[in-house]
Scaffold this active site. Structure first.
Site, PDB file in Angstrom:
ATOM      1  N   GLU A  53      14.514  17.044 -31.833  1.00 47.67           N
ATOM      2  CA  GLU A  53      15.174  18.037 -32.681  1.00 47.67           C
ATOM      3  C   GLU A  53      15.327  17.516 -34.111  1.00 47.67           C
ATOM      4  O   GLU A  53      15.230  18.278 -35.075  1.00 47.67           O
ATOM      5  CB  GLU A  53      16.573  18.379 -32.131  1.00 47.67           C
ATOM      6  CG  GLU A  53      16.604  18.947 -30.726  1.00 47.67           C
ATOM      7  CD  GLU A  53      16.793  17.861 -29.674  1.00 47.67           C
ATOM      8  OE1 GLU A  53      16.119  16.811 -29.762  1.00 47.67           O
ATOM      9  OE2 GLU A  53      17.608  18.068 -28.763  1.00 47.67           O
ATOM     10  N   CYS A  76      21.201  16.825 -26.862  1.00 46.12           N
ATOM     11  CA  CYS A  76      22.242  15.887 -26.441  1.00 46.12           C
ATOM     12  C   CYS A  76      23.547  16.182 -27.175  1.00 46.12           C
ATOM     13  O   CYS A  76      23.557  16.748 -28.268  1.00 46.12           O
ATOM     14  CB  CYS A  76      21.790  14.449 -26.655  1.00 46.12           C
ATOM     15  SG  CYS A  76      21.478  14.030 -28.371  1.00 46.12           S
ATOM     16  N   ARG A 208      -6.782  -1.755 -19.414  1.00 47.09           N
ATOM     17  CA  ARG A 208      -8.018  -1.939 -20.172  1.00 47.09           C
ATOM     18  C   ARG A 208      -8.700  -0.582 -20.319  1.00 47.09           C
ATOM     19  O   ARG A 208      -9.441  -0.144 -19.447  1.00 47.09           O
ATOM     20  CB  ARG A 208      -8.920  -2.969 -19.468  1.00 47.09           C
ATOM     21  CG  ARG A 208      -8.252  -4.348 -19.466  1.00 47.09           C
ATOM     22  CD  ARG A 208      -9.035  -5.409 -18.761  1.00 47.09           C
ATOM     23  NE  ARG A 208      -9.346  -5.117 -17.376  1.00 47.09           N
ATOM     24  CZ  ARG A 208      -8.519  -5.355 -16.343  1.00 47.09           C
ATOM     25  NH1 ARG A 208      -7.320  -5.855 -16.546  1.00 47.09           N
ATOM     26  NH2 ARG A 208      -8.902  -5.076 -15.116  1.00 47.09           N
ATOM     27  N   SER A 295      -2.130  -3.527   1.487  1.00 44.89           N
ATOM     28  CA  SER A 295      -1.785  -2.608   2.559  1.00 44.89           C
ATOM     29  C   SER A 295      -0.430  -2.925   3.211  1.00 44.89           C
ATOM     30  O   SER A 295       0.272  -2.033   3.664  1.00 44.89           O
ATOM     31  CB  SER A 295      -2.887  -2.614   3.605  1.00 44.89           C
ATOM     32  OG  SER A 295      -3.070  -3.906   4.109  1.00 44.89           O
ATOM     33  N   HIS A 298       2.200  -1.533   0.914  1.00 44.72           N
ATOM     34  CA  HIS A 298       2.224  -0.072   1.052  1.00 44.72           C
ATOM     35  C   HIS A 298       3.019   0.336   2.291  1.00 44.72           C
ATOM     36  O   HIS A 298       3.819   1.265   2.255  1.00 44.72           O
ATOM     37  CB  HIS A 298       0.793   0.469   1.161  1.00 44.72           C
ATOM     38  CG  HIS A 298       0.083   0.492  -0.157  1.00 44.72           C
ATOM     39  ND1 HIS A 298      -1.274   0.679  -0.268  1.00 44.72           N
ATOM     40  CD2 HIS A 298       0.545   0.345  -1.421  1.00 44.72           C
ATOM     41  CE1 HIS A 298      -1.611   0.655  -1.544  1.00 44.72           C
ATOM     42  NE2 HIS A 298      -0.529   0.447  -2.263  1.00 44.72           N
ATOM     43  N   ASP A 299       2.786  -0.379   3.375  1.00 45.58           N
ATOM     44  CA  ASP A 299       3.486  -0.063   4.626  1.00 45.58           C
ATOM     45  C   ASP A 299       5.000  -0.187   4.442  1.00 45.58           C
ATOM     46  O   ASP A 299       5.765   0.663   4.907  1.00 45.58           O
ATOM     47  CB  ASP A 299       3.000  -0.996   5.742  1.00 45.58           C
ATOM     48  CG  ASP A 299       3.681  -0.704   7.064  1.00 45.58           C
ATOM     49  OD1 ASP A 299       3.632   0.464   7.506  1.00 45.58           O
ATOM     50  OD2 ASP A 299       4.279  -1.627   7.657  1.00 45.58           O
ATOM     51  N   SER A 300       5.426  -1.248   3.756  1.00 46.68           N
ATOM     52  CA  SER A 300       6.873  -1.428   3.554  1.00 46.68           C
ATOM     53  C   SER A 300       7.468  -0.281   2.748  1.00 46.68           C
ATOM     54  O   SER A 300       8.552   0.203   3.057  1.00 46.68           O
ATOM     55  CB  SER A 300       7.150  -2.743   2.827  1.00 46.68           C
ATOM     56  OG  SER A 300       6.858  -3.814   3.667  1.00 46.68           O
TER      57      SER A 300
HETATM   58  P1  NDP Z   1      -0.358  -7.559   0.185  1.00 47.16           P
HETATM   59  O1  NDP Z   1      -0.959  -7.717  -1.140  1.00 47.16           O
HETATM   60  O2  NDP Z   1       0.258  -6.283   0.574  1.00 47.16           O
HETATM   61  O3  NDP Z   1       0.720  -8.721   0.313  1.00 47.16           O
HETATM   62  C1  NDP Z   1       1.501  -8.798   1.474  1.00 47.16           C
HETATM   63  C2  NDP Z   1       2.437  -9.968   1.377  1.00 47.16           C
HETATM   64  O4  NDP Z   1       3.462  -9.697   0.419  1.00 47.16           O
HETATM   65  C3  NDP Z   1       3.166 -10.195   2.657  1.00 47.16           C
HETATM   66  O5  NDP Z   1       2.393 -10.919   3.564  1.00 47.16           O
HETATM   67  C4  NDP Z   1       4.371 -10.934   2.184  1.00 47.16           C
HETATM   68  O6  NDP Z   1       4.070 -12.319   2.080  1.00 47.16           O
HETATM   69  C5  NDP Z   1       4.618 -10.380   0.787  1.00 47.16           C
HETATM   70  N1  NDP Z   1       5.777  -9.522   0.848  1.00 47.16           N
HETATM   71  C6  NDP Z   1       7.014  -9.850   0.425  1.00 47.16           C
HETATM   72  N2  NDP Z   1       7.881  -8.913   0.672  1.00 47.16           N
HETATM   73  C7  NDP Z   1       7.214  -7.906   1.270  1.00 47.16           C
HETATM   74  C8  NDP Z   1       7.612  -6.663   1.780  1.00 47.16           C
HETATM   75  N3  NDP Z   1       8.869  -6.210   1.693  1.00 47.16           N
HETATM   76  N4  NDP Z   1       6.665  -5.895   2.348  1.00 47.16           N
HETATM   77  C9  NDP Z   1       5.381  -6.307   2.426  1.00 47.16           C
HETATM   78  N5  NDP Z   1       4.963  -7.482   1.972  1.00 47.16           N
HETATM   79  C10 NDP Z   1       5.862  -8.293   1.391  1.00 47.16           C
HETATM   80  O7  NDP Z   1      -1.380  -8.044   1.284  1.00 47.16           O
HETATM   81  P2  NDP Z   1      -2.437  -7.393   2.241  1.00 47.16           P
HETATM   82  O8  NDP Z   1      -3.046  -8.547   2.925  1.00 47.16           O
HETATM   83  O9  NDP Z   1      -1.877  -6.300   3.037  1.00 47.16           O
HETATM   84  O10 NDP Z   1      -3.489  -6.756   1.256  1.00 47.16           O
HETATM   85  C11 NDP Z   1      -4.295  -7.567   0.427  1.00 47.16           C
HETATM   86  C12 NDP Z   1      -5.705  -7.020   0.417  1.00 47.16           C
HETATM   87  O11 NDP Z   1      -5.703  -5.678   0.005  1.00 47.16           O
HETATM   88  C13 NDP Z   1      -6.595  -7.758  -0.545  1.00 47.16           C
HETATM   89  O12 NDP Z   1      -7.766  -8.077   0.137  1.00 47.16           O
HETATM   90  C14 NDP Z   1      -6.875  -6.769  -1.639  1.00 47.16           C
HETATM   91  O13 NDP Z   1      -8.155  -6.924  -2.131  1.00 47.16           O
HETATM   92  C15 NDP Z   1      -6.741  -5.467  -0.939  1.00 47.16           C
HETATM   93  N6  NDP Z   1      -6.323  -4.443  -1.876  1.00 47.16           N
HETATM   94  C16 NDP Z   1      -7.031  -3.280  -1.967  1.00 47.16           C
HETATM   95  C17 NDP Z   1      -6.627  -2.245  -2.796  1.00 47.16           C
HETATM   96  C18 NDP Z   1      -7.364  -0.959  -2.829  1.00 47.16           C
HETATM   97  O14 NDP Z   1      -6.821   0.058  -3.328  1.00 47.16           O
HETATM   98  N7  NDP Z   1      -8.605  -0.877  -2.383  1.00 47.16           N
HETATM   99  C19 NDP Z   1      -5.431  -2.378  -3.661  1.00 47.16           C
HETATM  100  C20 NDP Z   1      -4.767  -3.645  -3.491  1.00 47.16           C
HETATM  101  C21 NDP Z   1      -5.196  -4.598  -2.623  1.00 47.16           C
HETATM  102  P3  NDP Z   1       5.269 -13.376   2.106  1.00 47.16           P
HETATM  103  O15 NDP Z   1       5.975 -13.172   3.387  1.00 47.16           O
HETATM  104  O16 NDP Z   1       4.651 -14.678   1.927  1.00 47.16           O
HETATM  105  O17 NDP Z   1       6.120 -13.008   0.954  1.00 47.16           O
HETATM  106 ZN    ZN Z   2      19.362  14.317 -29.067  1.00 47.70          ZN
END
Ligand code: NDP
Ligand code: ZN
Length: 361
Positions: A53, A76, A208, A295, A298-300
């Site tokens: 504004e 605001c 990048r 992965s 992601h699960d967490s």
């Molecule tokens: P992550 O990169 O997800 O790392 C997992 C580790 O993170 C765990 O073993 C743990 O180790 C630590 N961690 C700490 N806190 C948490 C939590 N709350 N939840 C989960 N993990 C936690 O590992 P992954 O092995 O699953 O995946 C890695 C692979 O994925 C690589 O090969 C990479 O190339 C691939 N990748 C692919 C992508 C894609 O989009 N194609 C993107 C990203 C990765 P600790 O207990 O020691 O702390």
């Molecule tokens: Zn304002």
């Protein structure tokens, strides 16, 4: 002469100029119209700098008197880093204010509109509200929850694999899709990965792009602090890096990692709880978080129901292999009754790849 919606649409376009650079503030656009003529335009571009504004009213000068102001977010009403915009509009003598949506910030929350009305200004609320809400969904989420808006991203083959059985993952998708990812990075406050991704890929996690862009803060979940000391993100000085560790990591060990660009942040428990993490990040003014894997991480996030949006890229390749990893590893959900239900928002093609944007139901 254009109507209210058309001027508001222009204000929304103005607001978009601030995407990715106003955090922790919202993005806002404003347009001043006098006798069917646009006499002022403005956008909020950076926290601490003038609100939309202010720019628009300054541009309008004397012509603001008796004008209509279109603004994408309620003006605001409080003294922040800048004086209240509601006061400015009143002093400028505007006749009418059209607002797309109210500001949920408890410091404003309707008070801006009330102030304008009390001063005798005709206020119309709700023009293009849905679009304006969508524009600031990150800011609104942050204000409501005090935690960042979480976007989870992955790239997989058409058969849902993120790497081969031997762990090769470069490159799954096309360059065009990877450029799209960099565009997401540039508009997020922070990017997060697990320690395994750092160990396996040694990524730089920077932006990048041909047009440049701001690097987000890099965050690694590393319970026991086992990231290699020569990892790129610890060494390159390209952006800040925050290492998130469990409560049992010693101060001595933490010191080995800390330097000008690297901070080690301890959680209150031996393991990293996602809810606690998000609150800690929120306190540190991270309003948006881009989760890029792997992965296990992601699960967490999925099991903690801590995901606000999913961006998935699918590439026309088949990787196969029972042992080849999938985007969400870890434990997953045991029962179909518990799985995360999504609603698909957008499907696009990017080069040879498909991009799907979905939100949890
Ligand atoms: P992550 O990169 O997800 O790392 C997992 C580790 O993170 C765990 O073993 C743990 O180790 C630590 N961690 C700490 N806190 C948490 C939590 N709350 N939840 C989960 N993990 C936690 O590992 P992954 O092995 O699953 O995946 C890695 C692979 O994925 C690589 O090969 C990479 O190339 C691939 N990748 C692919 C992508 C894609 O989009 N194609 C993107 C990203 C990765 P600790 O207990 O020691 O702390
Ligand atoms: Zn304002």
């Amino acid at each position: 002469m254009r109507n209210d919606e058309q001027y508001m649409r222009l204000a929304i376009e103005m607001a978009k100029a601030g995407i990715g650079q106003t955090s922790p503030n919202p993005i806002v656009g404003a347009v001043v119209v006098k006798n069917g003529e646009i006499v002022g335009l403005g956008a909020h571009l950076k926290a601490g700098e003038p609100h939309a504004e202010v720019h628009a009213i300054r541009m309008a000068g004397e012509k603001a008197k008796g004008a209509t102001v279109y603004v994408t977010l309620e003006p605001c009403s409080h003294y922040g880093k800048t004086p209240p915009c509601a006061d400015l509009l009143i002093e400028a003598g505007v006749r009418r204010v059209v607002v797309a949506t109210t500001d949920p910030n408890p410091l404003v929350a309707g008070k801006g509109i009330e102030k304008l009305r009390n001063a005798g200004i005709d206020v119309k609320l709700g023009v293009l509200k849905e679009e304006a809400d969508e524009l600031n969904r990150v800011f609104f989420h942050y204000i409501a929850t005090k935690t960042p808006f979480v976007t989870l991203k992955y790239a997989s083959s058409l058969d849902g694999k993120i790497a081969t059985a031997t762990g090769e993952s470069k490159w799954i998708t096309s360059e065009a899709a990877r450029e799209d990812v960099h565009r997401y990075r540039a508009v997020h406050d922070a990017i997060l990965v697990g320690v395994n991704t750092v160990i396996v890929d040694n990524p730089s996690l920077t932006v990048r792009l041909p047009e440049g862009g701001k690097n987000p803060i890099r965050i690694v979940l590393d319970t026991h602090l086992r990231t290699p000391l020569d990892a790129t993100i610890l060494r390159d000085g390209q952006a800040e890096t925050w290492m998130i560790v469990g409560s049992e990591v010693s101060d001595e060990k933490k010191k080995r990692y800390e330097n000008e660009n690297v901070q080690v942040i301890s959680m209150s428990t031996p393991h990293i709880d996602i809810d606690e993490l998000l609150h800690v990040l929120g306190e540190r003014r991270i309003t948006s978080l881009f989760v890029e894997g792997g992965s296990h991480v992601h699960d967490s996030f999925v099991r903690a129901k801590a995901v606000n949006e999913i961006v998935a890229y699918f590439t026309p390749k088949l990787i196969g292999g029972k042992q080849a990893p999938t985007p969400i590893g870890g434990i997953g959900f045991a029962s179909m009754a518990d799985v995360m239900q999504l609603e698909i928002r957008r499907v696009e093609t990017i080069g040879p790849d498909i991009k799907i944007v979905a939100i949890p139901k």
